[in-house]
Write a protein that holds these residues in place. Structure first.
Motif, PDB file in Angstrom:
ATOM      1  N   ARG A 186       0.146  20.219  56.583  1.00  0.00           N
ATOM      2  CA  ARG A 186       1.401  20.980  56.637  1.00  0.00           C
ATOM      3  C   ARG A 186       1.219  22.396  56.120  1.00  0.00           C
ATOM      4  NH1 ARG A 186       6.024  21.891  53.408  1.00  0.00           N
ATOM      5  NH2 ARG A 186       4.988  20.928  51.629  1.00  0.00           N
ATOM      6  N   ILE A 187       0.285  22.572  55.183  1.00  0.00           N
ATOM      7  CA  ILE A 187       0.101  23.876  54.542  1.00  0.00           C
ATOM      8  C   ILE A 187      -1.123  24.600  55.061  1.00  0.00           C
ATOM      9  CG2 ILE A 187      -0.330  25.022  52.329  1.00  0.00           C
ATOM     10  CD1 ILE A 187       1.268  22.783  51.003  1.00  0.00           C
ATOM     11  N   SER A 188      -2.236  23.887  55.162  1.00  0.00           N
ATOM     12  CA  SER A 188      -3.497  24.518  55.585  1.00  0.00           C
ATOM     13  C   SER A 188      -4.264  23.542  56.475  1.00  0.00           C
ATOM     14  CB  SER A 188      -4.333  24.896  54.352  1.00  0.00           C
ATOM     15  OG  SER A 188      -5.499  25.592  54.727  1.00  0.00           O
ATOM     16  N   GLY A 234      -9.370  25.428  42.032  1.00  0.00           N
ATOM     17  CA  GLY A 234      -9.549  26.421  43.082  1.00  0.00           C
ATOM     18  C   GLY A 234      -8.883  25.999  44.382  1.00  0.00           C
ATOM     19  N   LEU A 235      -9.013  24.716  44.720  1.00  0.00           N
ATOM     20  CA  LEU A 235      -8.333  24.203  45.911  1.00  0.00           C
ATOM     21  C   LEU A 235      -6.827  24.361  45.787  1.00  0.00           C
ATOM     22  CD1 LEU A 235      -8.203  22.552  48.566  1.00  0.00           C
ATOM     23  CD2 LEU A 235      -8.189  20.485  47.131  1.00  0.00           C
ATOM     24  N   LEU A 239      -4.345  26.493  48.191  1.00  0.00           N
ATOM     25  CA  LEU A 239      -3.206  25.899  48.880  1.00  0.00           C
ATOM     26  C   LEU A 239      -1.901  26.623  48.545  1.00  0.00           C
ATOM     27  CD1 LEU A 239      -4.011  22.082  48.565  1.00  0.00           C
ATOM     28  CD2 LEU A 239      -4.130  23.496  50.625  1.00  0.00           C
ATOM     29  N   VAL A 240      -1.770  27.057  47.296  1.00  0.00           N
ATOM     30  CA  VAL A 240      -0.565  27.806  46.910  1.00  0.00           C
ATOM     31  C   VAL A 240      -0.469  29.089  47.723  1.00  0.00           C
ATOM     32  CG1 VAL A 240       0.475  29.163  45.043  1.00  0.00           C
ATOM     33  CG2 VAL A 240      -0.319  26.826  44.602  1.00  0.00           C
ATOM     34  N   GLU A 241      -1.590  29.819  47.818  1.00  0.00           N
ATOM     35  CA  GLU A 241      -1.547  31.052  48.600  1.00  0.00           C
ATOM     36  C   GLU A 241      -1.324  30.759  50.076  1.00  0.00           C
ATOM     37  OE1 GLU A 241      -3.783  34.910  50.232  1.00  0.00           O
ATOM     38  OE2 GLU A 241      -4.763  32.970  50.014  1.00  0.00           O
ATOM     39  N   SER A 242      -1.918  29.668  50.577  1.00  0.00           N
ATOM     40  CA  SER A 242      -1.705  29.294  51.981  1.00  0.00           C
ATOM     41  C   SER A 242      -0.239  28.992  52.252  1.00  0.00           C
ATOM     42  CB  SER A 242      -2.561  28.075  52.335  1.00  0.00           C
ATOM     43  OG  SER A 242      -3.941  28.389  52.289  1.00  0.00           O
ATOM     44  N   ALA A 243       0.425  28.345  51.295  1.00  0.00           N
ATOM     45  CA  ALA A 243       1.847  28.044  51.464  1.00  0.00           C
ATOM     46  C   ALA A 243       2.667  29.332  51.546  1.00  0.00           C
ATOM     47  CB  ALA A 243       2.337  27.167  50.315  1.00  0.00           C
ATOM     48  N   ILE A 244       2.304  30.316  50.720  1.00  0.00           N
ATOM     49  CA  ILE A 244       3.016  31.606  50.764  1.00  0.00           C
ATOM     50  C   ILE A 244       2.812  32.271  52.124  1.00  0.00           C
ATOM     51  CG2 ILE A 244       3.084  33.935  49.790  1.00  0.00           C
ATOM     52  CD1 ILE A 244       2.275  32.665  47.094  1.00  0.00           C
ATOM     53  N   LYS A 245       1.564  32.327  52.582  1.00  0.00           N
ATOM     54  CA  LYS A 245       1.286  32.981  53.864  1.00  0.00           C
ATOM     55  C   LYS A 245       1.945  32.227  55.013  1.00  0.00           C
ATOM     56  CE  LYS A 245      -3.187  32.927  53.328  1.00  0.00           C
ATOM     57  NZ  LYS A 245      -4.640  33.140  53.558  1.00  0.00           N
ATOM     58  N   ARG A 266      -9.194  36.563  48.528  1.00  0.00           N
ATOM     59  CA  ARG A 266     -10.449  36.380  47.793  1.00  0.00           C
ATOM     60  C   ARG A 266     -10.207  35.895  46.362  1.00  0.00           C
ATOM     61  NH1 ARG A 266     -14.759  34.583  49.290  1.00  0.00           N
ATOM     62  NH2 ARG A 266     -13.862  33.112  47.848  1.00  0.00           N
ATOM     63  N   LEU A 267      -9.049  36.246  45.808  1.00  0.00           N
ATOM     64  CA  LEU A 267      -8.769  35.896  44.412  1.00  0.00           C
ATOM     65  C   LEU A 267      -7.986  34.603  44.253  1.00  0.00           C
ATOM     66  CD1 LEU A 267      -7.738  39.379  42.924  1.00  0.00           C
ATOM     67  CD2 LEU A 267      -9.929  38.210  42.677  1.00  0.00           C
ATOM     68  N   ASP A 268      -7.472  34.037  45.349  1.00  0.00           N
ATOM     69  CA  ASP A 268      -6.520  32.932  45.212  1.00  0.00           C
ATOM     70  C   ASP A 268      -7.059  31.770  44.383  1.00  0.00           C
ATOM     71  OD1 ASP A 268      -8.352  32.064  47.099  1.00  0.00           O
ATOM     72  OD2 ASP A 268      -6.869  31.666  48.670  1.00  0.00           O
ATOM     73  N   SER A 269      -8.322  31.414  44.575  1.00  0.00           N
ATOM     74  CA  SER A 269      -8.899  30.314  43.788  1.00  0.00           C
ATOM     75  C   SER A 269      -9.038  30.697  42.320  1.00  0.00           C
ATOM     76  CB  SER A 269     -10.266  29.924  44.351  1.00  0.00           C
ATOM     77  OG  SER A 269     -10.145  29.427  45.664  1.00  0.00           O
TER      78      SER A 269
END
Length: 286
Positions: A186-188, A234-235, A239-245, A266-269
């Motif tokens: 659902r997210i990535s 890191g995962l 996933l948090v950044e993927s949800a935002i995008k 690059r920094l999300d993890s």
């Protein structure tokens, strides 16, 4: 005006492709950035590293605001948010002064809907987004600075970066080549169970290599625990950044780093592994 999702817009639904698509630009970017980062950590004083973190954090925060903040007052809000983010990242050096700066920042942001002739619903929402972005990026990156200020901080930073980015890279390539079972469709959709396993294996190898080469005070259990904790943290950050995008319909936060997307990509993890690593080292390490 900052508009929501103005860059790299793609359909939210993307099917996972099992064919290998190994982008050489990822390698070229790493070959350029890693020596610069190594030199800054190894040979420059801690405050120089803090300034590097602040620059990277501001770039990532700008990308986030560009995606998510829409009001006509967005430029002013984003500017105030960037100041607050810098204050958070500087907090390990001068906490009392920074706390005062953060208080002024929060009051200024929340005062914009009162002082400016803008729609209240949207302006209050955007102020909340700006404040959340400050914490999401500024607070989490401040732990990189805190780690650098620990005894043997430069070596600990190398360990953190090596394990985090190895886990991320191994998960990417193993998932690209062998991934079959979706981890969070659902997210990535491209995240796979096989990729996670590859990340765990890669992180464990590098954690033990770090223990053997430059962190002999680490117990074997420490190396294993950090490999697992940093891979999962890191995962989660990814996933948090993927949800935002995904919520705004974009693939990458920007195009600053060829093959990697934007600075936030690059920094999300690291946004989640840095606090996890710091607290492990200060409260749990055997």
């Amino acid at each position: 005006m900052l508009e929501c999702g103005t860059t790299n817009r793609e359909p939210a639904k993307t099917a996972h492709k099992t064919g290998a698509r190994l982008d050489p630009r990822r390698v070229y970017t790493v070959l350029l950035v890693v020596p610069l980062l190594y030199g800054a950590i190894r040979y420059l004083p801690p405050f120089a590293f803090t300034c590097m973190v602040a620059v990277a954090g501001c770039l990532a925060l700008y990308e986030l605001y560009r995606l998510c903040v829409q009001m006509s007052s967005a430029r002013l809000m984003a500017g105030i948010g960037l100041v607050g983010c810098i204050a958070l990242m500087m907090s390990p050096h001068q906490s009392a002064l920074v706390q005062t700066g953060l208080l002024v920042t929060v009051v200024a942001l929340l005062s914009i809907p009162v002082l400016m002739q803008v729609p209240l619903r949207e302006s209050v929402r955007d102020a909340a987004i700006v404040l959340t972005g400050m914490l999401y990026i500024g607070l989490t990156l401040s732990y990189l600075v805190r780690i650098r200020l620990l005894p043997e901080g430069e070596l600990l930073l190398f360990c953190l970066l090596l394990v985090t980015w190895t886990a991320d890279t191994a998960a990417y390539y193993v998932g690209t080549l062998y991934g079959r079972r979706a981890l969070a469709p659902r997210i990535s959709p491209k995240k796979t169970v096989e990729g996670l396993i590859g990340g765990l294996v890669g992180a464990t190898i590098i954690a033990y290599a770090a223990r053997w080469s430059f962190l002999p005070e680490f117990a074997y259990l420490d190396a294993l625990a950090l490999a697992i904790i940093l891979t999962l943290a890191g995962l989660w950050g990814d996933l948090v950044e993927s949800a935002i995008k995904r919520s705004v319909g974009v693939k990458d936060s920007g195009g600053l780093l060829p093959g990697h997307g934007g600075m936030l990509d690059r920094l999300d993890s690291l946004l989640f592994t840095a606090p996890a690593f710091y607290y492990y080292m200060t409260f749990i390490k055997t």
